[in-house]
Design a protein around this motif. Structure first.
Motif, PDB file in Angstrom:
ATOM      1  N   ALA A  10       0.843  -1.085   0.077  1.00 58.33           N
ATOM      2  CA  ALA A  10       0.039  -0.124   0.055  1.00 58.33           C
ATOM      3  C   ALA A  10       0.810   1.356   0.016  1.00 58.33           C
ATOM      4  O   ALA A  10       2.153   1.140   0.400  1.00 58.33           O
ATOM      5  CB  ALA A  10      -0.830   0.004   1.315  1.00 58.33           C
ATOM      6  N   PRO A  11       0.297   2.758  -0.313  1.00 58.14           N
ATOM      7  CA  PRO A  11       1.116   3.601  -0.274  1.00 58.14           C
ATOM      8  C   PRO A  11       1.845   3.924   1.163  1.00 58.14           C
ATOM      9  O   PRO A  11       2.710   4.598   1.352  1.00 58.14           O
ATOM     10  CB  PRO A  11       0.070   4.676  -0.735  1.00 58.14           C
ATOM     11  N   ILE A  12       0.965   3.314   2.139  1.00 54.17           N
ATOM     12  CA  ILE A  12       1.311   3.530   3.555  1.00 54.17           C
ATOM     13  C   ILE A  12       2.561   2.617   3.877  1.00 54.17           C
ATOM     14  O   ILE A  12       2.004   1.449   3.846  1.00 54.17           O
ATOM     15  CB  ILE A  12       0.440   3.500   4.537  1.00 54.17           C
ATOM     16  N   SER A  28      -1.527  -5.127   8.031  1.00 56.21           N
ATOM     17  CA  SER A  28      -0.394  -4.729   8.588  1.00 56.21           C
ATOM     18  C   SER A  28       0.553  -5.806   8.122  1.00 56.21           C
ATOM     19  O   SER A  28       0.156  -6.920   7.668  1.00 56.21           O
ATOM     20  CB  SER A  28      -0.274  -4.587  10.181  1.00 56.21           C
ATOM     21  N   GLU A  29       1.907  -5.382   8.138  1.00 53.25           N
ATOM     22  CA  GLU A  29       2.794  -6.301   7.600  1.00 53.25           C
ATOM     23  C   GLU A  29       2.722  -7.806   8.333  1.00 53.25           C
ATOM     24  O   GLU A  29       3.053  -8.751   7.519  1.00 53.25           O
ATOM     25  CB  GLU A  29       4.222  -5.828   7.768  1.00 53.25           C
ATOM     26  N   ASP A  30       2.754  -7.709   9.601  1.00 49.70           N
ATOM     27  CA  ASP A  30       2.668  -9.074  10.355  1.00 49.70           C
ATOM     28  C   ASP A  30       1.051  -9.682  10.363  1.00 49.70           C
ATOM     29  O   ASP A  30       0.909 -10.865  10.788  1.00 49.70           O
ATOM     30  CB  ASP A  30       2.937  -8.837  11.766  1.00 49.70           C
ATOM     31  N   SER A  38     -11.710   3.800   3.245  1.00 48.97           N
ATOM     32  CA  SER A  38     -10.797   4.576   2.095  1.00 48.97           C
ATOM     33  C   SER A  38      -9.697   5.216   2.518  1.00 48.97           C
ATOM     34  O   SER A  38      -9.659   5.841   3.611  1.00 48.97           O
ATOM     35  CB  SER A  38     -11.869   5.791   1.718  1.00 48.97           C
ATOM     36  N   LEU A  39      -8.769   5.023   1.493  1.00 48.49           N
ATOM     37  CA  LEU A  39      -7.534   5.773   1.902  1.00 48.49           C
ATOM     38  C   LEU A  39      -7.196   6.896   0.935  1.00 48.49           C
ATOM     39  O   LEU A  39      -7.419   6.758  -0.170  1.00 48.49           O
ATOM     40  CB  LEU A  39      -6.311   4.611   1.454  1.00 48.49           C
ATOM     41  N   ILE A  40      -7.144   8.042   1.817  1.00 46.52           N
ATOM     42  CA  ILE A  40      -7.164   9.365   1.074  1.00 46.52           C
ATOM     43  C   ILE A  40      -5.657   9.869   0.982  1.00 46.52           C
ATOM     44  O   ILE A  40      -4.892  10.130   1.982  1.00 46.52           O
ATOM     45  CB  ILE A  40      -7.972  10.324   1.777  1.00 46.52           C
TER      46      ILE A  40
END
Length: 204
Positions: A10-12, A28-30, A38-40
């Protein structure tokens, strides 16, 4: 036990974008934390999730295939739209009564069924009877006018249509999905829909 269709960064940092059918989650990675929403991008003022969902919706509809839809084709199609419809819905009937206007605008209408009353109801069985008719287009038009159809049963995609509508978050009909993958809830007149479809994708 759910098998993702795709997993990508993801962008984050530290989050992964996971696509499952017509839905997008952020994990999350784990794998411990999962978020849905929504991811803004505040700098670009863009809804990154909705942009991705548009493509996911189109892929899901392409997977169903137009052979599993009832299609009304104009002589010269310039655009198309997917319409989730309920035979007994008033605005669905209004939209279909103007099918010639959509054709004049060069818009191909691809119908999928979403009887809002749910499975094993009168509207549900009407949808199946339309699908099982020899001439599905004529049967749909007849049923939209309130005429009774002979009840028929056969292999049909109605349950698949309903599941897809649910995955798309449908809570009413008609629900239009444009050729760009955008959702237009409710009835949209042919001239207005043509304007929307003619609008360049890169303009806000």
């Amino acid at each position: 036990g759910v098998k993702p269709d795709s997993i990508q960064a993801a962008p984050i940092p530290g989050l992964f974008e996971v696509t499952v059918g017509a839905k997008i989650f952020y994990v999350s990675e784990d794998g411990r934390y999962l978020m849905q929403g929504s991811l803004i991008d505040m700098k670009e003022r863009k809804d990154l999730t909705d942009a991705k969902l548009s493509q996911v919706r189109l892929k899901s509809l392409e997977k169903v295939g137009t052979n599993n839809m009832i299609v009304f084709k104009p002589k010269s199609a310039q655009h198309f739209g997917y319409v989730f419809t309920d035979i007994d819905c008033g605005y669905c009937r209004k939209l279909h009564s103007e099918i010639d206007q959509y054709s004049k605008e060069g818009i191909e209408i691809r119908y999928l069924f979403f009887p809002r009353s749910g499975p094993n109801t009168d509207s549900y069985y009407k949808a199946i009877s339309v699908w099982c008719a020899k001439d599905r287009n004529a049967a749909l038009t007849k049923s939209k006018k309130g005429d009774n159809l002979e009840r028929k049963e056969c292999d049909n995609p109605v349950d698949e249509h309903m599941q897809l509508a649910s995955d798309f978050g449908a809570n009413g009909t008609p629900m239009i999905i444009t050729e760009k993958g955008d959702v237009l809830p409710g009835y949209v007149p042919a001239p207005q829909l043509a304007k929307i479809l003619n609008k360049p994708a890169d303009k806000p």
